[in-house]
Scaffold this active site. Structure first.
Site, PDB file in Angstrom:
ATOM      1  CD  GLU A 154       6.194   9.970  -3.424  1.00 43.40           C
ATOM      2  OE1 GLU A 154       6.041   8.943  -2.775  1.00 43.40           O
ATOM      3  OE2 GLU A 154       7.379  10.801  -1.969  1.00 43.40           O
TER       4      GLU A 154
ATOM      5  CB  SER B 152       1.944  -1.125  -3.832  1.00 41.69           C
ATOM      6  OG  SER B 152       3.255  -1.727  -4.189  1.00 41.69           O
TER       7      SER B 152
HETATM    8  S1  SF4 Z   1       1.270   6.138   3.613  1.00 43.58           S
HETATM    9 FE1  SF4 Z   1       1.587   4.907   1.453  1.00 43.58          FE
HETATM   10  S2  SF4 Z   1       0.444   6.450   0.155  1.00 43.58           S
HETATM   11 FE2  SF4 Z   1       0.898   7.455   2.175  1.00 43.58          FE
HETATM   12  S3  SF4 Z   1       3.230   8.073   2.151  1.00 43.58           S
HETATM   13 FE3  SF4 Z   1       3.270   6.195   3.179  1.00 43.58          FE
HETATM   14  S4  SF4 Z   1       3.386   4.683   1.706  1.00 43.58           S
HETATM   15 FE4  SF4 Z   1       3.469   7.133   0.476  1.00 43.58          FE
END
Ligand code: SF4
Length: 293
Positions: free
Chosen positions: A130, A274
């Site tokens: 990211e 996750s």
């Molecule tokens: S929804 Fe999930 S993938 Fe999107 S920014 Fe938040 S933590 Fe990251």
């Protein structure tokens, strides 16, 4: 012994979306490339691999042509889109809308701050996918700080526009922004500093911290389930452990130790954004099995 799985744990909507897009495509074509691990959880990566998902790195991506590649929720720098265009790669873009909005804000902030000789600072983990995508919005010029120890990379005599990786801890971010402000005032000798701070931590992550604290308080023992590579997992595990020292980290059920549950009347199972629900369920079943042989 009571075992409870935390209903607020598990995939965030960004990860759910990426996995749904992958599964939809795999149903049609039985093969799909994904640039990097679709989620920082090897058990889920293996499940999708068995359905035909092939994880590739950037070097392999550069050598592909005329195929479909999925971009995961973390987002990508502009270079990735340029390579895809050049190599006729059809992208299935699962970049999370929260990350895309942050990329856009950083790009705009960078253009403004560049003109006035300022700096864009990103609180995040160097090398994280990211963060690579975020730094890519600044032509690689953003300053990445992983913690207080990196603050000397900033020139406190110049304007600062601070952002955060979406999965960072909000309390740590607040400490960092206070320290930057303090040093800018000390260096410039005035409170009239040009410092913009953007709390860009994803609410799916920051809201989980108080929810998790409540959850872990109600259990004698807590099992936190997460992939070892997940930065969100590491951060949320620390939050749980600070609240309940009887919190243990596992990536899968085989890592459980019977001794952890001696005298426990209630066990909580929780995880990161996750962590798949099915994995937490497997862990809960295994706890039942080893504590009631
Ligand atoms: S929804 Fe999930 S993938 Fe999107 S920014 Fe938040 S933590 Fe990251």
């Amino acid at each position: 012994m009571k075992i409870e799985i935390d209903n607020n744990s598990g995939f965030c909507f960004g990860v759910v979306n990426a996995i749904q897009l992958a599964e939809k495509e795999l149903k049609k074509n039985h093969i799909l490339y994904c640039l990097g691990d679709i989620v920082h959880n090897s058990a889920e990566v293996d499940r999708l691999k068995s359905k035909g998902l092939i994880t590739i790195n950037l070097e392999q991506f550069k050598n592909l042509k005329n195929c479909k590649v999925l971009l995961r929720a973390h987002g990508e720098p502009p270079e990735t889109y340029e390579i895809a265009k050049k190599n006729n790669i059809q992208l299935i873009d699962a970049s999370c809308p929260v990350v895309l909005k942050l990329q856009n804000n950083i790009k705009q902030g960078f253009d403004v701050f560049l003109k006035k000789g300022g700096q864009v600072v990103i609180y995040g983990k160097e090398g994280h996918a990211e963060v690579n995508g975020l730094v890519g919005q600044t032509k690689g010029k953003a300053i990445i700080i992983g913690g207080m120890e990196d603050l000397d990379k900033i020139d406190f005599s110049k304007p600062v526009n601070l952002f955060s990786q979406t999965t960072k801890n909000i309390e740590d971010f607040n400490k960092i922004q206070k320290e930057i402000k303090k040093r800018m005032i000390a260096t410039q000798g005035t409170k009239e500093i040009d410092f913009i701070t953007n709390d860009t931590i994803c609410k799916q992550v920051s809201h989980r911290q108080p929810q998790l604290r409540e959850f872990v308080k109600n259990h004698d023992v807590v099992i936190f389930v997460s992939g070892k590579k997940s930065s969100n997992g590491r951060m949320l595990f620390q939050v749980c452990q600070a609240e309940n020292p009887n919190t243990f980290f596992v990536s899968e059920q085989s890592e459980l130790k019977k001794a952890w549950f001696n005298k426990a009347k209630s066990v909580g199972v929780c995880g990161a954004t996750s962590t798949p629900r099915w994995l937490m369920e497997n862990v809960a079943s295994e706890i039942k099995k080893i504590t009631n042989p």
